[in-house]
Structures are given as structure tokens and as C-alpha cells.
Design a protein around this motif. Sequence first.
Motif, mmCIF file in Angstrom:
data_model
loop_
_atom_site.group_PDB
_atom_site.id
_atom_site.type_symbol
_atom_site.label_atom_id
_atom_site.label_comp_id
_atom_site.label_asym_id
_atom_site.label_seq_id
_atom_site.Cartn_x
_atom_site.Cartn_y
_atom_site.Cartn_z
ATOM 1 N N HIS A 210 37.419 -8.329 12.776
ATOM 2 C CA HIS A 210 36.650 -9.512 11.889
ATOM 3 C C HIS A 210 34.831 -9.459 12.336
ATOM 4 O O HIS A 210 34.840 -8.731 13.362
ATOM 5 N N SER B 166 38.003 -9.696 7.799
ATOM 6 C CA SER B 166 37.350 -11.056 7.461
ATOM 7 C C SER B 166 35.864 -10.748 7.919
ATOM 8 O O SER B 166 35.561 -10.063 8.821
ATOM 9 N N TRP C 196 36.678 -9.796 17.375
ATOM 10 C CA TRP C 196 35.624 -10.248 16.326
ATOM 11 C C TRP C 196 34.214 -9.667 16.913
ATOM 12 O O TRP C 196 33.632 -9.949 17.728
ATOM 13 N N ASP D 39 43.070 -8.979 18.093
ATOM 14 C CA ASP D 39 42.019 -9.251 17.211
ATOM 15 C C ASP D 39 40.696 -9.078 17.985
ATOM 16 O O ASP D 39 40.587 -9.585 18.908
#
Length: 283
Positions: free
Chosen positions: A150, A177, A109, A107
Motif C-alpha cells: 500500500h 491501494s 504501507w 501488509d
Amino acid sequence: MSWQVDIILWMKCNEKCSFCFQDTEYIKKHDILLNQKDILKLLIKWKKSWLNMVNISWWEPTIYEDNFNYILKLSSKLLYRDIKVITNGIQFSKLNFCNKNLKYITDIWFSFHSASDKSIQDKLTWLKWSYDLVIEAIRNIKNLSNINLHNHCVITNDNIDLLEEHIKKIIKLWFVSIHFMSLMHNTDINKTQSYDFNKLSNLLKWIIDKYNNRISIEISYIQPCYFEWYEKYVQWFEYWKEYISNNINSLKSWEETIISNKYLEKKCIDCKYLNECYGFWKK
């Protein structure tokens, strides 16, 4: 409950966001690079303690490329379940950097504060090509991997009126997200960029109602009492964290600036969030 270790490699950045804590004199004087020997020792220790997520974060962890890559390889070798990175994306605009590192990451961000307006993104980061570099980084990551993307979006008076356009663009860019972060009043500069929290909370609730079925939405650094009936979108820590850093005193200093710039009103005494909230930001 999940278990996460946050690795804070150092406290330097290649952007100059005015709302960020990294540019304070304290950080400049006390920043210490976390070395590979300490990283090895601590990652092994915490894996034995059942931590299963590694989050490489604060402030821009990708600048020191050798140590960043070392953390990724070691975390993968130790079988950490999730390996996350918080970044402004600049380094990922380079194909060589992506080819070297993406295969270890689950992931990413992105600190991306104005996806719909290049001029605002560049203004907020004090970097002329910030917007273009982030877009190039996103393109590289989506072309080369299946990493979940994200978004961290810090809200200032420069981008507050563009939040709907921002989330629409973020959705088009395949993000799963978005985390809206209210501006913290922990510096004099931040206080000059502030806005009315009632306006912000009403706007965010409207955005939640319209877009929560298309993207996961979280909110932080704003009092939960502004979000009655929307509390599930306000971020609370649902995982146990351990920090790996040579800059723990800097983190404590950062937390102290938050606490010292908040106050409790009379109505806070009976609030169900009293044990989890430091109160309202001082003007």
C-alpha cells in the motif's frame, strides 16, 4: 468493526521529510523507546480484549531491528490476524532484513511520495538515495513474499502536479491501494508548501474517476466538504484503535497542533460533518 492496536516503538526516523512532525524539539526531548517487557505485557492484554490487527507505525519502526522483529514474532505467536507495518522502506532494501521479517507481515504501507520522479522523492525526504532504496525494497518484497503493498503519499507543492504519473507508477509496482494525504498546516514549514484545496480536490476527484477501478484510493487530512459525492473515498476511522507507546504525550501534542491550526467558518455550523471535522486549515 475491526479492532486494531497501533504500536509506536519510538519517534525517530532515518529520513528528514520537512512536512513530518518527528523533527520537532518536543519529540527530540521526550522520545522514549518502547521496551520488550512492555510490548509483551500490552500485546497479551489487548489480544484478550479481542483486538485482531497489529499496526507497527510512527515514525520509522524498523530502525531498532531487535524490537521490531520481537513485535512481529510475538504478534504472530499470539495469532493476531493482520500484522501491518508503516515504513519508508529503507530497511527492506536489505535482503537479510527481509529474510528475517517478511514471513510475519501481511501488509506494508510505504511512505513513497513521488514514484515517477526520483529527484522529487529524494528532495521531499532529504535523502539522496531514498527513491532507489524504496524501489529496491519493493523488488525484494515482491520476490520473497505475497505481502500486500500500500502507498502513503503526502501531497506538497513539489509533487501535486505529478500525482497522475505517481499513481500510474504505483499501479505498475503492484500496489493494491494508495492513500493520498493532504499536507497538514500544523507547522510554519508546511504552510509554505501549501496549495489551493479546490485545485487539489478537483484533481483527486479526476484521479478517482480514472483509476478507482484499478487501485483502491483513500484521502485524508482534507475537509470532506470538498468531496461531495466522493465522501466514501475520504478516510474515517472504521476500526477501534488502542495505542501502545511510551510517547502518548507526544501524540497528544501532535493532535493539539492540528486542532490549534484549524478554524470553523459560519457554513460549518450546518455541515453534516461538524462532529467529525475540526474545520479548515488556517492560512
